[in-house]
Design a protein around this motif. Structure first.
Motif, PDB file in Angstrom:
ATOM      1  N   PHE A  14       0.830  -1.201   0.000  1.00  0.00           N
ATOM      2  CA  PHE A  14       0.000   0.000   0.000  1.00  0.00           C
ATOM      3  C   PHE A  14       0.865   1.252   0.000  1.00  0.00           C
ATOM      4  CE2 PHE A  14      -2.779   3.249   1.932  1.00  0.00           C
ATOM      5  CZ  PHE A  14      -3.727   3.288   0.927  1.00  0.00           C
ATOM      6  N   ALA A  15       1.928   1.255   0.804  1.00  0.00           N
ATOM      7  CA  ALA A  15       2.839   2.403   0.828  1.00  0.00           C
ATOM      8  C   ALA A  15       3.443   2.627  -0.559  1.00  0.00           C
ATOM      9  CB  ALA A  15       3.932   2.198   1.877  1.00  0.00           C
ATOM     10  N   ALA A  16       3.834   1.554  -1.215  1.00  0.00           N
ATOM     11  CA  ALA A  16       4.385   1.674  -2.569  1.00  0.00           C
ATOM     12  C   ALA A  16       3.317   2.188  -3.534  1.00  0.00           C
ATOM     13  CB  ALA A  16       4.925   0.326  -3.036  1.00  0.00           C
ATOM     14  N   PHE A  17       2.112   1.708  -3.398  1.00  0.00           N
ATOM     15  CA  PHE A  17       1.006   2.096  -4.282  1.00  0.00           C
ATOM     16  C   PHE A  17       0.739   3.598  -4.235  1.00  0.00           C
ATOM     17  CE2 PHE A  17      -3.630   2.788  -4.752  1.00  0.00           C
ATOM     18  CZ  PHE A  17      -3.767   2.433  -6.089  1.00  0.00           C
ATOM     19  N   ILE A  18       0.821   4.187  -3.011  1.00  0.00           N
ATOM     20  CA  ILE A  18       0.535   5.619  -2.917  1.00  0.00           C
ATOM     21  C   ILE A  18       1.788   6.484  -3.063  1.00  0.00           C
ATOM     22  CG2 ILE A  18      -1.569   5.233  -1.591  1.00  0.00           C
ATOM     23  CD1 ILE A  18      -0.130   6.443   0.835  1.00  0.00           C
ATOM     24  N   GLY A  19       2.953   5.854  -3.269  1.00  0.00           N
ATOM     25  CA  GLY A  19       4.157   6.599  -3.616  1.00  0.00           C
ATOM     26  C   GLY A  19       5.040   7.029  -2.461  1.00  0.00           C
ATOM     27  N   ILE A  20       5.030   6.289  -1.360  1.00  0.00           N
ATOM     28  CA  ILE A  20       5.888   6.646  -0.223  1.00  0.00           C
ATOM     29  C   ILE A  20       7.306   6.152  -0.479  1.00  0.00           C
ATOM     30  CG2 ILE A  20       6.318   6.292   2.234  1.00  0.00           C
ATOM     31  CD1 ILE A  20       3.277   6.096   2.598  1.00  0.00           C
ATOM     32  N   GLU A  21       8.264   7.013  -0.192  1.00  0.00           N
ATOM     33  CA  GLU A  21       9.682   6.708  -0.389  1.00  0.00           C
ATOM     34  C   GLU A  21      10.430   6.840   0.939  1.00  0.00           C
ATOM     35  OE1 GLU A  21      13.456   8.983  -2.439  1.00  0.00           O
ATOM     36  OE2 GLU A  21      11.476   9.239  -3.355  1.00  0.00           O
ATOM     37  N   LEU A  22      11.229   5.838   1.263  1.00  0.00           N
ATOM     38  CA  LEU A  22      12.064   5.872   2.457  1.00  0.00           C
ATOM     39  C   LEU A  22      13.284   6.731   2.169  1.00  0.00           C
ATOM     40  CD1 LEU A  22      12.614   4.755   5.321  1.00  0.00           C
ATOM     41  CD2 LEU A  22      13.788   2.845   4.220  1.00  0.00           C
ATOM     42  N   VAL A  23      13.502   7.767   2.987  1.00  0.00           N
ATOM     43  CA  VAL A  23      14.623   8.686   2.801  1.00  0.00           C
ATOM     44  C   VAL A  23      15.771   8.347   3.734  1.00  0.00           C
ATOM     45  CG1 VAL A  23      15.345  11.116   2.953  1.00  0.00           C
ATOM     46  CG2 VAL A  23      13.074  10.534   2.051  1.00  0.00           C
ATOM     47  N   GLU A  24      15.449   8.094   5.001  1.00  0.00           N
ATOM     48  CA  GLU A  24      16.480   7.851   6.016  1.00  0.00           C
ATOM     49  C   GLU A  24      15.899   6.966   7.095  1.00  0.00           C
ATOM     50  OE1 GLU A  24      19.163  10.618   9.048  1.00  0.00           O
ATOM     51  OE2 GLU A  24      18.045  11.567   7.425  1.00  0.00           O
ATOM     52  N   MET A  25      16.739   6.085   7.647  1.00  0.00           N
ATOM     53  CA  MET A  25      16.264   5.207   8.713  1.00  0.00           C
ATOM     54  C   MET A  25      17.427   4.762   9.589  1.00  0.00           C
ATOM     55  SD  MET A  25      14.208   1.609   8.418  1.00  0.00           S
ATOM     56  CE  MET A  25      15.604   0.707   7.797  1.00  0.00           C
ATOM     57  N   GLU A  26      17.195   4.797  10.888  1.00  0.00           N
ATOM     58  CA  GLU A  26      18.115   4.251  11.877  1.00  0.00           C
ATOM     59  C   GLU A  26      17.260   3.876  13.078  1.00  0.00           C
ATOM     60  OE1 GLU A  26      19.927   8.033  14.161  1.00  0.00           O
ATOM     61  OE2 GLU A  26      20.396   7.976  12.018  1.00  0.00           O
ATOM     62  N   PRO A  27      17.779   3.072  13.994  1.00  0.00           N
ATOM     63  CA  PRO A  27      16.955   2.693  15.148  1.00  0.00           C
ATOM     64  C   PRO A  27      16.398   3.928  15.869  1.00  0.00           C
ATOM     65  CG  PRO A  27      18.898   1.312  15.062  1.00  0.00           C
ATOM     66  CD  PRO A  27      19.063   2.374  14.003  1.00  0.00           C
ATOM     67  N   GLY A  28      15.061   3.968  15.985  1.00  0.00           N
ATOM     68  CA  GLY A  28      14.403   5.069  16.679  1.00  0.00           C
ATOM     69  C   GLY A  28      14.132   6.301  15.847  1.00  0.00           C
ATOM     70  N   TYR A  29      14.495   6.275  14.569  1.00  0.00           N
ATOM     71  CA  TYR A  29      14.295   7.451  13.715  1.00  0.00           C
ATOM     72  C   TYR A  29      14.081   7.024  12.268  1.00  0.00           C
ATOM     73  CZ  TYR A  29      15.132  11.663  11.012  1.00  0.00           C
ATOM     74  OH  TYR A  29      14.988  12.717  10.147  1.00  0.00           O
ATOM     75  N   ALA A  30      13.177   7.717  11.583  1.00  0.00           N
ATOM     76  CA  ALA A  30      13.012   7.515  10.138  1.00  0.00           C
ATOM     77  C   ALA A  30      12.437   8.770   9.513  1.00  0.00           C
ATOM     78  CB  ALA A  30      12.104   6.330   9.851  1.00  0.00           C
TER      79      ALA A  30
END
Length: 129
Positions: A14-30
């Protein structure tokens, strides 16, 4: 980023379908973003609240699962501050507190002009501490 975690996030169809893109991620933060299109708008030509919530939910999932522990949302409370004017929404998830089984996160949603659009408070259940 751990390959198993990347696969978990990429499997969010669903996230891909609506166009969400992961920019940054680390434990406790995204940080995630979504380019706004006509399909994100409601009947009065504003970004649909569910699209904003889904963006925040994906940011929470990325931040809460970045440590390798499977965490699922069990409660969420959203406050909408203003209608967004712009082409992009950005959500930043930050861990507030965590224990052996429960995690708390705040997710702030902004547009590209840094207008604060919404805030979501999430409680997550850590399935495998």
């Amino acid at each position: 980023m751990d390959a198993k975690l990347r696969k978990l996030l990429e499997n969010d169809r669903f996230a891909a379908f609506i166009g969400i893109e992961l920019v940054e991620m680390e434990p406790g933060y995204a940080k995630v973003k979504m380019e706004i299109s006509e399909s994100h708008l409601n009947g009065v030509d504003m970004i649909q609240g569910g699209a904003i919530f889904t963006l925040a939910d994906f940011a929470f999932a990325a931040a809460a699962n970045a440590s390798g522990q499977t965490t699922v949302g069990i409660n969420a409370n959203i406050a909408y501050f203003r209608a967004s004017k712009g082409d992009t929404l950005i959500a930043e998830a930050k861990e507030v507190a965590t224990s052996q089984k429960i995690a708390h996160y705040n997710v702030d949603v902004f547009n590209e002009s840094k207008d604060h659009i919404a805030q979501v408070s999430f409680t997550g259940y850590i399935k495998n501490p």
